[in-house]
Design an enzyme around this catalytic site. Structure first.
Site, mmCIF file in Angstrom:
data_model
loop_
_atom_site.group_PDB
_atom_site.id
_atom_site.type_symbol
_atom_site.label_atom_id
_atom_site.label_comp_id
_atom_site.label_asym_id
_atom_site.label_seq_id
_atom_site.Cartn_x
_atom_site.Cartn_y
_atom_site.Cartn_z
ATOM 1 N N ASP A 150 54.987 32.188 19.146
ATOM 2 C CA ASP A 150 55.093 31.643 17.787
ATOM 3 C C ASP A 150 55.970 32.579 16.941
ATOM 4 O O ASP A 150 55.673 32.860 15.772
ATOM 5 C CB ASP A 150 53.727 31.424 17.137
ATOM 6 C CG ASP A 150 53.805 30.523 15.895
ATOM 7 O OD1 ASP A 150 54.918 30.076 15.555
ATOM 8 O OD2 ASP A 150 52.750 30.286 15.284
ATOM 9 N N GLY A 182 53.607 34.115 9.330
ATOM 10 C CA GLY A 182 54.366 34.266 10.565
ATOM 11 C C GLY A 182 54.771 35.683 10.903
ATOM 12 O O GLY A 182 54.981 36.521 10.027
#
Lengths: 308, 432
Positions: B310, B329
């Protein structure tokens, strides 16, 4: 004393008592005709308030001025993420103007830690999100101690929004360290996950929670909790959790009533209770200045002699 | 070198789960393909790569990355992201559609392939399920499938509208591509920044409960069961989610699932310990210790099929701020193999064959790309991994344009040191 005052989590009872003891000296100064000491002469303090605040900001500013510090104020709203200068740059710029100490109130959890980590300034947390508000808790403890010299086993009932309250978190951390017997009371929707591991009693039933208490500390209920669906209405909150004289009658005979302000009279506290002889709500405000003077003195880069 | 298209990787321990190989063998490469493994030694007429003492594995496959191109080339490009990948032993990456503008048309898919011609590894676009990632109308999935999309995802946002998702599932059956679902109930998660648990309660942080994820997964596996559709669950983070996926598999639902490296190694307590460092902020959030344990159990018993990064680059100016304000993130392409090896393989939590299954073979099967094996005739996508190489993670030293890693300063043992993509050497730290 540590380098900054970011929160009370991790403080020992003795460390807290040391601050409270020192605060006494400054409290006496406030009763003099000339309420000013030269202690922080030459020290510049910036009060950065990114959230609206009246009394905390005034209390800090008074504390700073009574210690002869140079004071600058900065207020801005960052309720939403506004594009523009970021927090680090704002504080760096103020630091570049050779500010020695920074008092910060900000809506984000960890913002005081963020400043302490990235910027060269002594940081005093005046409230970071729902995380901590250490000076409020310390002034609460100072006020309690004026009536109850020993915290060990003292029954303290804290009523209000534990999910969103930084005052409650700082109070819980400090009161546990001091050995008090703490009960939290709130509607079940306003209790955070894991509250059972905080080492305090939790009881949604206000009659049970307040029974036999020496101290009741009543938190402000924000109207937003109703619109966000945590409680049906302020009216219902007032009926069930609002502190009235019948509930105060359930407390220990020897008791005090506290509120960090600003009060919603008729919601979390009735007029009778707010203005009762046992109410120490205004002394809390006075003591706040003294406690903040003590904190500023302890953290100032070059502390002068408080006795001149 | 007589001929640059011929190689032999000699003396390494070859790990190829597809062919159940785990032994010291020579790997021969010709014309961009694996020509044979083992057999008669021939070190003539070809470049000889000495992999003695090293692990030789099929190049790793990361089916969940964000390369930020088009739109946020300041954070990452296909070029820099793919360079970061090969430095991490990864030879195939699938990039998510949430760029600016999103990849929600065949033109967008072709743009990615066009830019990927200059990439350091294979880059496969995952295309949007809904137009503009808005969750309102289906994007032109058939057209994008014909243009070469390997899967569909609105990753970054959930599909709240069950009717739209139902149609996407049914529609995608026609071209047999997976729907890769970001599972999140926004009514439980909006405006919240970390996992809801003891740590968030003490911190006073607005927090996301696990059920915001697991509840949506439950809805979607039941929908897939009802429609006999195929789905893939992105970044499973909560123990209840692992349970739901496991039960769905037992019921015969055609579902696969992935977990990220950071969810396998970090918890909400690390968020607090970091002083609310925004490099510990991602969506879904770092969960609690028992969630991490459930993910480990899931990769071991097959509930979780793949480990992904990710990889979500954000430039420092976006991340260097208060936790609540920072975007979600973290980056991961250059650290994933080393972290999984050092923290899961070395302590014996999984074996190295399982690592290659989770990071190469299985993910390649999920998006059905020709990768993940060293079979004869396969693309010569190969990673050489030095299990003894000690190094320290440094965001600044990475090829990524961003450096938002939560693993900064970690001292790791084991590192990819040589990577071949389609028969060409894409990364070489071996000869140094």
């Amino acid at each position: 004393m540590k380098e900054h005052l970011l929160g009370l989590e991790g403080y020992t009872g003795d460390e807290i008592l040391e601050i409270l003891e020192l605060s006494k000296t400054f409290r006496q100064v406030l009763d003099r005709d000339v309420k000013r000491l030269p202690t922080l002469k030459g020290i510049t303090v910036a009060n950065l308030f990114f959230e609206p605040s009246t009394r905390t900001r005034m209390s800090f500013e008074l504390a700073e001025k009574r210690l002869s510090a140079d004071v600058i104020n900065f207020s801005a709203s960052t309720s939403s993420v506004k594009k523009g200068e970021n927090l680090r740059d704002t504080v760096d710029n103020i630091g570049a103007m050779k500010v020695d100490m920074t008092v910060i109130r900000h809506g984000a959890v960890g913002s005081a830690q963020f400043i302490a980590k990235h910027c060269k300034t002594v940081v005093i947390n005046a409230g970071d999100g729902a995380h901590e508000h250490p000076t409020q808790a310390l002034l609460d403890f100072y006020t309690i101690r004026e009536h109850f010299p020993d915290f060990k086993g003292l029954k303290v009932c804290i009523v209000g929004d534990a999910l969103h309250s930084r005052v409650i978190r700082s109070n819980v951390f400090g009161l546990k360290a001091l050995g008090a017997d703490v009960t939290l009371c709130a509607p079940s929707t306003l209790l955070p996950m894991g509250v059972e591991s905080w080492g305090v009693k939790v009881n949604c039933d206000i009659e049970e929670a307040i029974r036999g208490a020496n101290v009741v500390n009543i938190m402000r209920l924000q109207l937003e909790r109703q619109t966000a669906g945590y409680i049906p209405s302020l009216r219902e909150y007032g009926i069930v959790w609002g502190i009235n004289s019948e509930l105060v009658d359930l407390m220990d005979k020897d008791h005090i009533i506290m509120h960090p302000g600003p009060m919603n009279r008729g919601v979390e506290i009735t007029q009778d209770v707010a203005d009762a002889p046992e109410s120490v709500i205004l002394p809390q405000v006075t003591n706040g200045v003294a406690v903040r003077m003590a904190i500023l003195y302890l953290l100032a880069p070059r502390s002068g002699d408080i006795h001149e | 070198m007589e001929n640059e298209t011929k190689f032999v990787i000699k003396g390494g321990r070859v790990i190829d789960p597809a062919n159940d190989i785990d032994e010291v063998l020579d790997v021969y490469v010709e014309d961009g393909m694996i020509s044979r493994i083992g057999g008669k030694k021939n070190y003539q007429d070809r470049a000889v790569i000495d992999a003695t003492g090293k692990l030789v594995m099929p190049g790793l496959v990361d089916i969940h990355t964000h390369l930020r191109e088009p739109g946020r080339e300041d954070a990452e490009t296909i070029q820099t992201g793919s360079l970061s990948a090969v430095r991490g032993g990864i030879t195939s990456i699938c990039c998510m559609a949430n760029t600016t503008p999103p990849v929600d048309s065949s033109a967008g898919v072709r743009f990615i392939y066009d830019r990927a011609r200059y990439a350091h590894c294979w880059v496969y676009p995952v295309a949007a399920i809904s137009k503009g990632l808005k969750g309102e109308e289906l994007a032109e999935m058939f057209d994008m499938a014909m243009a070469g999309a390997v899967g569909f995802s609105d990753d970054g946002r959930p599909l709240s509208n069950a009717q739209l998702l139902r149609n996407a599932m049914t529609y995608a059956k026609m071209f047999e591509l997976p729907l890769m679902l970001h599972e999140e109930d926004l009514t439980l998660s909006s405006g919240r920044h970390m996992h809801e648990g003891v740590a968030s309660g003490l911190a006073g942080m607005q927090a996301v409960p696990s059920v915001a994820e697991s509840g949506m997964i439950a809805r979607d596996v039941l929908l897939a069961e009802f429609l006999e559709a195929r789905i893939h669950i992105c970044h499973v983070s909560a123990k209840e989610s692992v349970d739901v996926v496991r039960v769905a598999k037992e019921r015969g639902v055609d579902v696969t699932a992935e977990a990220t490296v950071h969810h396998l190694l970090l918890t909400d307590e690390d968020v607090v310990a970091s002083g609310f460092d925004s490099n510990f902020k991602m969506n879904p959030p770092l969960r609690a210790k028992d969630d991490l344990a459930a993910l480990i159990e899931g990769i071991n018993d097959g509930a979780i099929d793949a480990i992904v990064t990710d990889h979500a680059p954000h430039p420092p100016e976006d991340k260097d701020c208060e936790f609540a304000v920072a975007p979600f993130g973290v980056i991961g392409l250059e650290t994933s193999a080393s972290l999984v090896y050092d923290k899961l393989v070395r302590p014996g939590i999984i074996d190295v064959k399982k690592m290659v299954e989770l990071m190469s073979y299985n993910p390649a099967r999920i998006v059905d790309i020709s990768a993940g094996t060293l079979s004869q005739g396969a693309n010569a996508d190969i990673a050489i991994f030095d299990p003894e190489h000690k190094w320290t993670v440094s965001g600044r030293a990475m090829a990524s344009k961003s450096r938002n890693t939560p693993f900064e300063g970690w001292e790791l043992t084991g590192k990819p040191v040589w990577t071949m993509v389609g028969g060409e050497v894409a990364f070489d730290e071996l000869s140094r």
